[in-house]
Design an enzyme around this catalytic site. Sequence first.
Site, mmCIF file in Angstrom:
data_model
loop_
_atom_site.group_PDB
_atom_site.id
_atom_site.type_symbol
_atom_site.label_atom_id
_atom_site.label_comp_id
_atom_site.label_asym_id
_atom_site.label_seq_id
_atom_site.Cartn_x
_atom_site.Cartn_y
_atom_site.Cartn_z
ATOM 1 N N LYS A 87 -2.216 -1.319 -3.949
ATOM 2 C CA LYS A 87 -3.147 -0.103 -3.800
ATOM 3 C C LYS A 87 -2.321 1.187 -3.856
ATOM 4 O O LYS A 87 -1.224 1.077 -2.994
ATOM 5 C CB LYS A 87 -3.664 -0.360 -2.466
ATOM 6 C CG LYS A 87 -4.812 0.883 -1.995
ATOM 7 C CD LYS A 87 -5.155 0.735 -0.626
ATOM 8 C CE LYS A 87 -6.163 1.938 -0.538
ATOM 9 N NZ LYS A 87 -6.552 2.015 0.978
ATOM 10 N N LYS A 94 0.818 -1.101 0.015
ATOM 11 C CA LYS A 94 0.004 -0.119 -0.161
ATOM 12 C C LYS A 94 1.001 1.414 0.085
ATOM 13 O O LYS A 94 1.646 1.367 0.689
ATOM 14 C CB LYS A 94 -0.845 -0.045 1.126
ATOM 15 C CG LYS A 94 -1.861 1.203 1.344
ATOM 16 C CD LYS A 94 -2.637 1.201 2.415
ATOM 17 C CE LYS A 94 -3.638 2.445 2.656
ATOM 18 N NZ LYS A 94 -4.707 2.259 3.540
HETATM 19 C C1 PBG Z 1 -7.363 3.227 5.857
HETATM 20 C C2 PBG Z 1 -7.783 3.318 4.283
HETATM 21 C C3 PBG Z 1 -7.409 4.015 3.363
HETATM 22 C C4 PBG Z 1 -8.181 3.473 2.262
HETATM 23 C C5 PBG Z 1 -8.504 2.180 2.429
HETATM 24 N N1 PBG Z 1 -8.157 1.939 3.745
HETATM 25 C C6 PBG Z 1 -7.355 5.467 3.189
HETATM 26 C C7 PBG Z 1 -5.566 5.859 3.787
HETATM 27 O O1 PBG Z 1 -4.668 5.007 3.786
HETATM 28 O O2 PBG Z 1 -5.537 6.830 4.011
HETATM 29 C C8 PBG Z 1 -8.254 4.410 0.507
HETATM 30 C C9 PBG Z 1 -9.409 3.762 -0.118
HETATM 31 C C10 PBG Z 1 -9.601 4.763 -1.411
HETATM 32 O O3 PBG Z 1 -9.011 5.872 -1.447
HETATM 33 O O4 PBG Z 1 -10.849 4.387 -1.963
HETATM 34 N N2 PBG Z 1 -6.204 2.730 6.193
#
Ligand code: PBG
Length: 331
Positions: free
Chosen positions: A253, A199
């Site tokens: 992601k 991520k």
């Molecule tokens: C939280 C989380 C995030 C997303 C999914 N879980 C945001 C972040 O890490 O700030 C993002 C999903 C999206 O942008 O659609 N941990």
Amino acid sequence: MAALHLTHRPRRLRQTDWSRRLVRENVLTTNDLIWPIFIIDGEGRREPIASMPGVERVSIDEAVRDAVRAQALGIPAIALFPNTDVALRDEAGTEAFNENNLVCRACRAIAEAAPGVGIMTDVALDPYTSHGHDGLMRGDEIVNDETVAALVKQALNQARAGCHIVAPSDMMDGRIGAIREALDEEGFERVQIMSYAAKYASAFYGPFRDAVGSGGLLRGDKRTYQMDPANTDEALREVALDLEQGADMVMVKPGLPYLDICRRVKDEFGAPTFAYQVSGEYSMIMAAVERGWLDRDKAMIESLIAFKRAGCDGILTYFAPFVAEKLQASA
Ligand code: PBG
């Protein structure tokens, strides 16, 4: 003019629909979809999200209706994201451990009403912390090991509420092993783990943070735990660690800007591999659609087949219900 004699004419196979279908290498089906749903308190509420046209925050009763719709459409799983009342957010993310928090109540209601749908819950503290970080803060630092202990409590709370997949999205070191062990100790050996393994610290999460209400609260950024967008090999090391620690499925992601990572992860490990087409990717497409610059259905399908081409087994996407409807209509 006489025809050229060409041994190979690749266009020969592209001439008709039947022929194109016959040689098609990748297919997108409803079975590839996970539908992320934003939950709010109240009843009968469907609240539009300005930066994500077509996506709403919904109260639990409405989420139940969406889950029933997912089941009818054949969408295998939904992912729940709570927008927690600001009054319930604190430095320690305490609400994450409340057995009657929004996500837990939603899990119970959905499991009963739509038993054929997998329920996935996000393990990270950001919807619950007053500083908007996924972990606990000591001074300016997001502390790792204390956070892992909190995430274990959060994951157990979700498992007790009946979720089927816990999805740690926090990027702390060692959380997958700790969560697996705690789940097994409590008899939840059937609860699956999909780790947000690679991520990245991305600008494309902006609309999501609006949707869950953590954007305005976020102090600083997430670069000390989420990955540097410049890195590739590091993603493979992260995935290797999560698989060793017991992740059943791994995720990359964001999605489209990181298809190279998806492909390398799939080739290297052959594990069930997912991508998250995140909020900003959805918003970019929809913003162009609203201006009449892109055709929604075509852009949606093309963006999703790209994930299949890159080796993904499935995609978390806000387009899920729209794609499933379209695939159903064309079946
Ligand atoms: C939280 C989380 C995030 C997303 C999914 N879980 C945001 C972040 O890490 O700030 C993002 C999903 C999206 O942008 O659609 N941990």
